[in-house]
Write an enzyme that holds these catalytic residues in place. Structure first.
Site, PDB file in Angstrom:
ATOM      1  N   ASP A  75       7.274   9.892   1.304  1.00  6.69           N
ATOM      2  CA  ASP A  75       8.171   8.972   2.017  1.00  6.69           C
ATOM      3  C   ASP A  75       9.565   8.914   1.397  1.00  6.69           C
ATOM      4  OD1 ASP A  75       7.320   7.664  -0.301  1.00  6.69           O
ATOM      5  OD2 ASP A  75       6.113   6.193   0.774  1.00  6.69           O
ATOM      6  N   ASN A 150      -0.208  -4.867  -1.004  1.00  2.00           N
ATOM      7  CA  ASN A 150      -0.768  -5.237   0.313  1.00  2.00           C
ATOM      8  C   ASN A 150      -1.672  -4.146   0.890  1.00  2.00           C
ATOM      9  OD1 ASN A 150       1.034  -3.268   1.036  1.00  2.00           O
ATOM     10  ND2 ASN A 150       2.203  -4.499   2.490  1.00  2.00           N
ATOM     11  N   HIS A 152      -0.859  -0.905   1.276  1.00  2.33           N
ATOM     12  CA  HIS A 152      -0.213   0.233   1.962  1.00  2.33           C
ATOM     13  C   HIS A 152      -0.389   1.520   1.163  1.00  2.33           C
ATOM     14  CE1 HIS A 152       4.031  -0.552   0.024  1.00  2.33           C
ATOM     15  NE2 HIS A 152       3.354   0.299  -0.705  1.00  2.33           N
ATOM     16  N   GLU A 157       2.192   0.412   6.347  1.00  4.55           N
ATOM     17  CA  GLU A 157       1.964  -1.001   6.059  1.00  4.55           C
ATOM     18  C   GLU A 157       0.753  -1.511   6.850  1.00  4.55           C
ATOM     19  OE1 GLU A 157       3.454  -2.185   3.658  1.00  4.55           O
ATOM     20  OE2 GLU A 157       5.620  -1.816   3.625  1.00  4.55           O
TER      21      GLU A 157
HETATM   22  C1  F6R Z   1       5.843   5.545  -2.916  1.00  3.48           C
HETATM   23  C2  F6R Z   1       4.823   5.020  -1.989  1.00  3.48           C
HETATM   24  C3  F6R Z   1       4.251   3.655  -2.140  1.00  3.48           C
HETATM   25  C4  F6R Z   1       3.927   3.277  -3.585  1.00  3.48           C
HETATM   26  C5  F6R Z   1       3.379   1.861  -3.640  1.00  3.48           C
HETATM   27  C6  F6R Z   1       3.091   1.421  -5.064  1.00  3.48           C
HETATM   28  O1  F6R Z   1       6.174   6.875  -2.584  1.00  3.48           O
HETATM   29  O2  F6R Z   1       4.457   5.711  -1.090  1.00  3.48           O
HETATM   30  O3  F6R Z   1       3.085   3.570  -1.360  1.00  3.48           O
HETATM   31  O4  F6R Z   1       2.987   4.180  -4.103  1.00  3.48           O
HETATM   32  O5  F6R Z   1       4.298   0.982  -3.069  1.00  3.48           O
HETATM   33  O6  F6R Z   1       4.295   1.322  -5.762  1.00  3.48           O
HETATM   34  P1  F6R Z   1       4.295   1.169  -7.346  1.00  3.48           P
HETATM   35  O7  F6R Z   1       3.688   2.391  -7.889  1.00  3.48           O
HETATM   36  O8  F6R Z   1       5.746   1.048  -7.703  1.00  3.48           O
HETATM   37  O9  F6R Z   1       3.506  -0.051  -7.662  1.00  3.48           O
END
Ligand code: F6R
Length: 256
Positions: A75, A150, A152, A157
């Site tokens: 992403d 959450n 995701h 989401e």
């Molecule tokens: C990032 C992504 C997100 C993160 C998630 C956890 O490329 O796709 O799904 O993996 O938001 O973020 P962190 O690792 O910062 O807790």
């Protein structure tokens, strides 16, 4: 249900990162040393930072020809200038592509690293082109994932459809709050949208590695373990239908 045996617990973040890196390298190394292609799906955020450091150490010690090594990111914020200090393009240059290119001149991020273009004028065309590029590579061999508080995965989401593909999404309020730490605590500075691979895109990867650490991830890891079947409101539960998923968690994330 997730099979409990797919969860590997390590004492802390560093140890979980090392375990995950060793596992990933055990997939990458045989392919590249036999001259085969390997497509590694990458995540950004806090979770894989140490994992990338460990993976780079393994690459450094191996002297592999990386000309058949490709990376594909999950992403990117949208819109965001590529050179923005919080773009995922910048993150990847800092934490993986740049150092890997230093290790071996046989890896060229210009031609071997894909990430959605946060500067694309036509975002719909960019999303379709991204799917086509993944297909042209023959798909993703192993996708690395973090997990949002959450539930995701990528920026799929809660409410995301299991058939979803690469598309522009609105970030959930929770995600904007969580990610504001990278924008000096200012939630208003966090982009509202992102381009993300869809659930179906992620599920097509041959293998999935999820890394989660710290107590903030404990409630979502508990929720995944308690889920009986995939639930739209917790997108990571879709992963229970994937045949090859591995969670690398530290004790704090696994404590609830
Ligand atoms: C990032 C992504 C997100 C993160 C998630 C956890 O490329 O796709 O799904 O993996 O938001 O973020 P962190 O690792 O910062 O807790």
């Amino acid at each position: 249900m997730f099979d409990p045996s797919i969860f590997t617990e390590s004492p802390d973040f560093n140890a979980a990162s090392l375990e995950a890196a060793k596992y990933i390298f055990s997939r990458v190394h045989p392919a590249l040393s036999e001259g085969k292609q390997f497509v590694l799906g990458m995540a950004t955020g806090n979770s894989p930072i140490k994992l990338y450091e460990e993976l780079l150490t393994l690459f450094r010690g191996a002297d592999l020809d990386l000309s058949q090594f490709y990376t594909v990111n999950l992403d990117e914020y949208y819109p965001i200038p590529q050179a923005h200090e919080q773009s995922y393009h910048t993150y990847m240059m800092q934490h993986f592509w740049g150092p890997l290119q230093q290790i071996s001149g046989t890896f060229n991020p210009q031609t071997q690293a894909l990430i959605p273009n946060g500067e694309a004028k036509d975002s719909t065309a960019e999303c379709a082109a991204y799917e086509d590029k993944i297909k042209a590579l023959g798909g993703i061999d192993l996708q690395i994932l973090g997990i949002g508080t959450n539930g995701h995965i990528g920026f799929n989401e809660p409410g995301s459809d299991p058939d979803s593909r690469t598309r522009v999404v609105q970030l959930a309020e929770q995600t904007i709050q969580d990610n504001s730490m990278h924008f000096a605590g200012d939630a208003t500075a966090v982009p509202r949208e992102a381009i993300t691979m869809g659930i179906a895109t992620i599920m097509e990867a041959k293998e999935l590695v999820i890394i989660a650490s710290g107590q903030s991830k404990a409630p979502i890891i508990r929720a995944l373990k308690d889920a009986k079947e995939p639930q739209k409101d917790i997108p990571a539960t879709y992963l229970m239908d994937h045949p090859a998923v591995h969670f690398f968690v530290d004790a704090a994330a696994n404590a609830a």
